[in-house]
Write a protein that holds these residues in place. Structure first.
Motif, PDB file in Angstrom:
ATOM      1  N   HIS A 283     -40.423 -28.793 -33.147  1.00 41.03           N
ATOM      2  CA  HIS A 283     -41.075 -28.904 -31.840  1.00 41.03           C
ATOM      3  C   HIS A 283     -42.373 -28.096 -31.798  1.00 41.03           C
ATOM      4  O   HIS A 283     -43.338 -28.493 -31.141  1.00 41.03           O
ATOM      5  N   GLY A 284     -42.391 -26.970 -32.498  1.00 43.03           N
ATOM      6  CA  GLY A 284     -43.619 -26.182 -32.570  1.00 43.03           C
ATOM      7  C   GLY A 284     -44.741 -26.932 -33.260  1.00 43.03           C
ATOM      8  O   GLY A 284     -45.909 -26.848 -32.859  1.00 43.03           O
TER       9      GLY A 284
ATOM     10  N   GLU B 282     -51.642 -29.699 -28.588  1.00 44.60           N
ATOM     11  CA  GLU B 282     -52.573 -28.713 -28.034  1.00 44.60           C
ATOM     12  C   GLU B 282     -53.958 -28.784 -28.660  1.00 44.60           C
ATOM     13  O   GLU B 282     -54.959 -28.469 -28.007  1.00 44.60           O
ATOM     14  N   THR B 283     -54.039 -29.185 -29.916  1.00 45.48           N
ATOM     15  CA  THR B 283     -55.308 -29.052 -30.645  1.00 45.48           C
ATOM     16  C   THR B 283     -56.040 -30.362 -30.907  1.00 45.48           C
ATOM     17  O   THR B 283     -57.218 -30.340 -31.256  1.00 45.48           O
ATOM     18  N   LYS B 284     -55.363 -31.496 -30.750  1.00 44.71           N
ATOM     19  CA  LYS B 284     -55.985 -32.776 -31.063  1.00 44.71           C
ATOM     20  C   LYS B 284     -56.363 -33.527 -29.782  1.00 44.71           C
ATOM     21  O   LYS B 284     -55.503 -33.730 -28.917  1.00 44.71           O
ATOM     22  N   PRO B 285     -57.630 -33.953 -29.655  1.00 47.53           N
ATOM     23  CA  PRO B 285     -58.034 -34.703 -28.455  1.00 47.53           C
ATOM     24  C   PRO B 285     -57.225 -35.987 -28.278  1.00 47.53           C
ATOM     25  O   PRO B 285     -56.901 -36.387 -27.168  1.00 47.53           O
ATOM     26  N   ASN B 286     -56.919 -36.649 -29.399  1.00 49.16           N
ATOM     27  CA  ASN B 286     -56.078 -37.850 -29.366  1.00 49.16           C
ATOM     28  C   ASN B 286     -54.926 -37.646 -30.347  1.00 49.16           C
ATOM     29  O   ASN B 286     -55.020 -38.025 -31.520  1.00 49.16           O
ATOM     30  N   PRO B 287     -53.831 -37.027 -29.891  1.00 48.93           N
ATOM     31  CA  PRO B 287     -52.778 -36.572 -30.813  1.00 48.93           C
ATOM     32  C   PRO B 287     -51.757 -37.627 -31.211  1.00 48.93           C
ATOM     33  O   PRO B 287     -50.922 -37.375 -32.086  1.00 48.93           O
ATOM     34  N   PHE B 288     -51.805 -38.813 -30.607  1.00 48.09           N
ATOM     35  CA  PHE B 288     -50.690 -39.750 -30.722  1.00 48.09           C
ATOM     36  C   PHE B 288     -50.459 -40.256 -32.146  1.00 48.09           C
ATOM     37  O   PHE B 288     -49.322 -40.412 -32.575  1.00 48.09           O
TER      38      PHE B 288
ATOM     39  N   GLY C  85     -46.731 -28.853 -25.555  1.00 42.08           N
ATOM     40  CA  GLY C  85     -48.166 -28.760 -25.819  1.00 42.08           C
ATOM     41  C   GLY C  85     -49.003 -29.336 -24.698  1.00 42.08           C
ATOM     42  O   GLY C  85     -50.012 -28.741 -24.291  1.00 42.08           O
ATOM     43  N   PHE C  86     -48.598 -30.491 -24.170  1.00 41.85           N
ATOM     44  CA  PHE C  86     -49.352 -31.107 -23.074  1.00 41.85           C
ATOM     45  C   PHE C  86     -49.376 -30.194 -21.846  1.00 41.85           C
ATOM     46  O   PHE C  86     -50.400 -30.065 -21.179  1.00 41.85           O
ATOM     47  N   MET C  87     -48.236 -29.582 -21.568  1.00 39.92           N
ATOM     48  CA  MET C  87     -48.151 -28.713 -20.399  1.00 39.92           C
ATOM     49  C   MET C  87     -49.044 -27.485 -20.570  1.00 39.92           C
ATOM     50  O   MET C  87     -49.697 -27.035 -19.619  1.00 39.92           O
ATOM     51  N   LYS C  88     -49.105 -26.958 -21.787  1.00 39.39           N
ATOM     52  CA  LYS C  88     -49.952 -25.788 -22.036  1.00 39.39           C
ATOM     53  C   LYS C  88     -51.427 -26.135 -21.856  1.00 39.39           C
ATOM     54  O   LYS C  88     -52.207 -25.326 -21.337  1.00 39.39           O
ATOM     55  N   VAL C  89     -51.810 -27.329 -22.275  1.00 41.38           N
ATOM     56  CA  VAL C  89     -53.215 -27.737 -22.191  1.00 41.38           C
ATOM     57  C   VAL C  89     -53.611 -28.083 -20.758  1.00 41.38           C
ATOM     58  O   VAL C  89     -54.654 -27.639 -20.259  1.00 41.38           O
TER      59      VAL C  89
END
Length: 202
Positions: A136-137, A144-150, A178-182
């Motif tokens: 999960h990490g 958190e780090t990729k503009p388009n992470p999918f 990650g989405f929630m953190k961003v």
């Protein structure tokens, strides 16, 4: 005229051989670095590492949390997992603390392996350890780090499920973290999670 020609050809010969020499030196140094990294990983002793942490910190559980980034960056995912597992077995940390620690390991492992999911998965023995926190990490780090992470999330999930049963590899849970953190916004995070369902669910 002949002397000038010989001088030019001689200079080119020296330069070309110097470049070849530098290239060979560079290749040799890279090879030595790889050998040293492999040697460090193969000789890694989690019990010894945990003992060092115990002697370095008055609170060993705090020491694990503080030292696990160093261990992950130096030795990689598998070694960090081994130290954390040993800490749980020796009751240095609780299962709840293990979950937190392995989340950090997952984040750092993405950088250590430079996004090479196959190497990460090869070093992963138990995807469900401490409730799947390491996996999960990794997902959270991508989110958190990729503009388009999918696309990367899909590739990571495929690599994990090629080794572990789908019921154990609960894909995309970490991406929600990650989405929630961003976004710092529940609705926006939920929209991204819905997008995962639409685009990535198999």
């Amino acid at each position: 005229m002949i002397h000038k020609y010989r001088s030019k050809s001689g200079s080119k010969f020296i330069v070309s051989h110097l470049l070849l020499f530098l290239f060979l030196i560079t290749i040799s140094l890279l090879f030595l670095i790889l050998i040293q990294r492999y040697k460090s990983q193969s000789e890694f002793n989690p019990e010894h590492e945990l003992d060092l942490i115990r002697r370095s910190y008055s609170d060993a559980s705090e020491g694990i949390i503080k030292d696990i980034p160093r261990i992950t960056k130096k030795y990689g995912f598998k070694s960090a997992y081994a130290v954390t597992r040993e800490a749980v077995n020796q009751k240095v940390i609780s299962l709840a603390q293990c979950h937190f620690v392995l989340h950090q390991v997952g984040h750092l492992s993405y950088e250590f392996y430079a996004g090479n999911f196959q190497r990460m998965v090869d070093d992963l023995d138990n995807v469900r350890e401490c409730s799947g926190a390491g996996f999960h990490g990794m997902e959270a780090q991508i989110a958190e780090t990729k503009p388009n992470p999918f696309g990367e999330l899909r590739n990571l999930c495929k690599s994990i499920r090629a080794k572990f049963p789908a019921k154990e590899a609960l894909c995309y849970h970490g991406a929600g973290h990650g989405f929630m953190k961003v976004t710092r916004d529940v609705e926006k995070s939920l929209q991204k999670c819905i997008q995962i369902i639409k685009e990535l669910s198999e």
